[in-house]
Design a protein around this motif. Structure first.
Motif, PDB file in Angstrom:
ATOM      1  N   GLY A  50       1.446  -7.984  44.703  1.00  0.00           N
ATOM      2  CA  GLY A  50       0.167  -8.586  44.347  1.00  0.00           C
ATOM      3  C   GLY A  50      -0.149  -9.676  45.352  1.00  0.00           C
ATOM      4  N   TYR A  51      -1.393 -10.094  45.392  1.00  0.00           N
ATOM      5  CA  TYR A  51      -1.745 -11.186  46.299  1.00  0.00           C
ATOM      6  C   TYR A  51      -3.005 -11.881  45.824  1.00  0.00           C
ATOM      7  CZ  TYR A  51      -5.009  -7.836  48.433  1.00  0.00           C
ATOM      8  OH  TYR A  51      -6.007  -6.922  48.640  1.00  0.00           O
ATOM      9  N   GLY A  52      -3.187 -13.091  46.333  1.00  0.00           N
ATOM     10  CA  GLY A  52      -4.364 -13.873  45.995  1.00  0.00           C
ATOM     11  C   GLY A  52      -4.515 -15.022  46.964  1.00  0.00           C
ATOM     12  N   SER A  53      -5.623 -15.735  46.840  1.00  0.00           N
ATOM     13  CA  SER A  53      -5.884 -16.902  47.682  1.00  0.00           C
ATOM     14  C   SER A  53      -6.749 -17.877  46.902  1.00  0.00           C
ATOM     15  CB  SER A  53      -6.582 -16.487  48.978  1.00  0.00           C
ATOM     16  OG  SER A  53      -7.857 -15.938  48.694  1.00  0.00           O
ATOM     17  N   GLN A  54      -6.880 -19.075  47.451  1.00  0.00           N
ATOM     18  CA  GLN A  54      -7.786 -20.067  46.874  1.00  0.00           C
ATOM     19  C   GLN A  54      -8.632 -20.640  47.995  1.00  0.00           C
ATOM     20  OE1 GLN A  54      -5.035 -22.714  44.911  1.00  0.00           O
ATOM     21  NE2 GLN A  54      -4.851 -24.030  46.683  1.00  0.00           N
ATOM     22  N   ALA A  55      -9.824 -21.081  47.642  1.00  0.00           N
ATOM     23  CA  ALA A  55     -10.748 -21.630  48.640  1.00  0.00           C
ATOM     24  C   ALA A  55     -11.447 -22.856  48.074  1.00  0.00           C
ATOM     25  CB  ALA A  55     -11.783 -20.580  49.027  1.00  0.00           C
TER      26      ALA A  55
END
Length: 130
Positions: A50-55
């Protein structure tokens, strides 16, 4: 509101309390602009990925990616957690599912902002044999 939705909200609130989440943008003004992103959960070999990011969360923003396994309808057990800091890049999380049989998995991305706003994203669900 259905019983399932109520249970899901109570479960997520309990997860927050027990998980000690802290998405802390640099200032309350940036809290409104803080965004969490979640990618597609998939299987690669014996790994659930799984993967994700924040901005726009500021340099001190912290959120959490989790790979979870479904244990009953509306029930999820966290198998692995990684923290995310900084903005603008994808962070990956891996779980070795060897020998676990056929299971349903998902990735979640969550945290709290300084102003107390809860952010939560859920990926697709995959049912795979390992």
């Amino acid at each position: 509101m259905t019983i399932g939705r109520t249970f899901k909200r109570v479960f997520m609130a309990g997860t927050l309390i027990l998980g000690g989440l802290a998405l802390t943008p640099a200032s309350p003004a940036s809290a409104a602009g803080c965004e969490l992103h979640i990618g597609t959960t998939y299987k690669s070999g014996s790994q659930i990925v799984g993967y994700g990011s924040q901005a726009n969360c500021g340099s001190s923003g912290v959120s959490y990616l989790r790979i979870q396994k479904q244990t009953c309808i509306g029930c999820w057990s966290t198998l692995k957690t990684v923290s995310l800091t900084g903005s603008g890049f994808d962070k990956y999380i891996y779980y070795n599912c060897s020998g676990t049989g056929t299971q349903t998995y998902r990735t979640t991305h969550s945290g709290d902002t300084i102003g107390g706003g809860f952010k939560f994203k859920e990926s697709n669900h995959i049912r795979v044999s390992c």
